[in-house]
Design an enzyme around this catalytic site. Sequence first.
Site, mmCIF file in Angstrom:
data_model
loop_
_atom_site.group_PDB
_atom_site.id
_atom_site.type_symbol
_atom_site.label_atom_id
_atom_site.label_comp_id
_atom_site.label_asym_id
_atom_site.label_seq_id
_atom_site.Cartn_x
_atom_site.Cartn_y
_atom_site.Cartn_z
ATOM 1 N N GLY A 238 0.808 -1.218 0.000
ATOM 2 C CA GLY A 238 0.000 0.000 0.000
ATOM 3 C C GLY A 238 0.840 1.265 0.000
ATOM 4 O O GLY A 238 0.616 2.166 -0.800
ATOM 5 N N LEU B 150 -5.428 -5.261 -4.349
ATOM 6 C CA LEU B 150 -5.578 -4.313 -5.460
ATOM 7 C C LEU B 150 -6.397 -3.077 -5.097
ATOM 8 O O LEU B 150 -6.333 -2.069 -5.800
ATOM 9 C CB LEU B 150 -6.204 -5.024 -6.668
ATOM 10 C CG LEU B 150 -5.397 -6.248 -7.158
ATOM 11 C CD1 LEU B 150 -6.150 -6.953 -8.292
ATOM 12 C CD2 LEU B 150 -4.006 -5.847 -7.629
ATOM 13 N N ARG C 191 -5.747 -1.072 -2.912
ATOM 14 C CA ARG C 191 -4.846 0.017 -2.496
ATOM 15 C C ARG C 191 -3.443 -0.080 -3.078
ATOM 16 O O ARG C 191 -2.725 0.904 -3.143
ATOM 17 C CB ARG C 191 -4.750 0.071 -0.963
ATOM 18 C CG ARG C 191 -4.135 -1.185 -0.370
ATOM 19 C CD ARG C 191 -4.449 -1.356 1.110
ATOM 20 N NE ARG C 191 -3.883 -2.609 1.586
ATOM 21 C CZ ARG C 191 -4.414 -3.799 1.356
ATOM 22 N NH1 ARG C 191 -5.531 -3.913 0.681
ATOM 23 N NH2 ARG C 191 -3.839 -4.895 1.782
ATOM 24 N N ASP D 154 3.841 -3.057 6.914
ATOM 25 C CA ASP D 154 2.506 -2.997 7.506
ATOM 26 C C ASP D 154 2.448 -3.768 8.821
ATOM 27 O O ASP D 154 1.391 -4.126 9.279
ATOM 28 C CB ASP D 154 1.487 -3.595 6.529
ATOM 29 C CG ASP D 154 1.781 -5.051 6.220
ATOM 30 O OD1 ASP D 154 2.835 -5.556 6.657
ATOM 31 O OD2 ASP D 154 0.958 -5.699 5.547
ATOM 32 N N ASN D 155 3.607 -4.038 9.432
ATOM 33 C CA ASN D 155 3.563 -4.829 10.675
ATOM 34 C C ASN D 155 4.660 -4.377 11.632
ATOM 35 O O ASN D 155 5.677 -3.813 11.217
ATOM 36 C CB ASN D 155 3.708 -6.319 10.358
ATOM 37 C CG ASN D 155 5.038 -6.636 9.736
ATOM 38 O OD1 ASN D 155 6.042 -6.782 10.425
ATOM 39 N ND2 ASN D 155 5.097 -6.713 8.409
ATOM 40 N N CYS E 173 -3.504 -5.195 9.549
ATOM 41 C CA CYS E 173 -4.248 -4.537 8.474
ATOM 42 C C CYS E 173 -5.365 -5.460 7.981
ATOM 43 O O CYS E 173 -6.468 -5.027 7.681
ATOM 44 C CB CYS E 173 -3.289 -4.223 7.339
ATOM 45 S SG CYS E 173 -3.646 -2.701 6.491
ATOM 46 N N CYS F 242 -12.916 -15.985 14.828
ATOM 47 C CA CYS F 242 -12.946 -14.638 14.261
ATOM 48 C C CYS F 242 -12.530 -14.763 12.804
ATOM 49 O O CYS F 242 -12.834 -15.771 12.176
ATOM 50 C CB CYS F 242 -12.053 -13.677 15.055
ATOM 51 S SG CYS F 242 -10.305 -14.091 15.001
#
Length: 394
Positions: free
Chosen positions: A52, A82, A84, A141-142, A199, A352
């Site tokens: 992203g 896709l 983002r 992203d982590n 995310c 979940c």
Amino acid sequence: MATMTEGPVTALPSLSNEEIARYSRHLLLPEVGMEGQQKLKAARVLCVGTGGLGSPMAFYLAAAGIGTLGLVDFDVVDSSNLQRQIIHSTKDVGRLKIDSAEEKLLALNPYMKIVKYNTLLSSANALEIFKDFDIVADGTDNFPTRYLVNDACVLSGKPNVYGSIFRFEGQASIFATEEGPCYRCLYPEPPPPGLVPSCAEGGVLGILPGLVGVMQATEVIKLILGQGEPLIGRLLLVDSLNMRFRELKLRKNPDCPACGTHPTVTELIDYEQFCGIPPAVQPGAALINGVPQISVTEFKQQRDAGKDYFLLDVREPHEFKIANLGGYLIPLGEIQKRVSELDTSREIVVHCKMGGRSQQAAEALQKLGFKKVQNLAGGIQAWSEKVDPAVPRY
Ligand code: ZN
């Protein structure tokens, strides 16, 4: 950075007539000019991640004329990217992200060099990869990789152009310069396991990484040019839902474990064990933090054999609407006050999306005295993959 902005002009690469035409709108800016454009051509920038944040960052850095762009990613393009990750296309699904990105970048600008690292950045390879670059732009992203990038930047003395996104909110700053703070001055230690949704669990507005990634690319260019006021010592906060920008002053923390006066982070470590990695990524574990794990196939077999479980779904109502397994819905945040709704005559299986939130819920239920609670490992995602592909994945 000093060496880049103060180096003798003669050492800079020259531009061909084609490049002069291509970059003419830069050359017309006194703040860039011929020398600035040559500095961009001489610069070596590493993009950690081609997702992203990495997509817009790499696109604009390539367009701007960065001479050498490194790309680190181990992942392949997935259709859920896709929304983002605009450097990848529908036809790229299943391809290595770095291959897909390289193709788009060279199509945009053939006058640059792409260096690809098809690997997960780790404590074993980070310093080795960073050494060939002047600036590191963090598009991860982590948390494990974010701490790793920060620590490797501090240890190798490279600026860390940072960005992060979550739901509708983003952050950007420049860390690990000589004069400014690092990420650990702000957040000394990674968050405990399971506290932070990823995310994939939390969702993100697809446009937001575009906004933040472009801010990161802007800061990279300014650092190379030595122009303007960089985001050093400032944390820019973007709230895209209300379209508000705020700025926090950051100071270098003398007690910082990475860049303080007595640093305790003197070599790189991998942070997976500390960070918000859902138990879903630990396949096969029978027990996590005292909670028995049941696989989706095992759960299916037992239910088919007539075992009557109470299936508790701890996702949010909007996720339940996308797909559900017919479970009883109580979002994770409401478990404590709604325990009376649970059927205590049956064994409880909690699920979940991927197994992280349900693990937390199962641990909470155990603390409240529930003895027969199991976590559905991998969640509804694993159910869709291994049991019933008709259940949509999201
Ligand atoms: Zn620090």
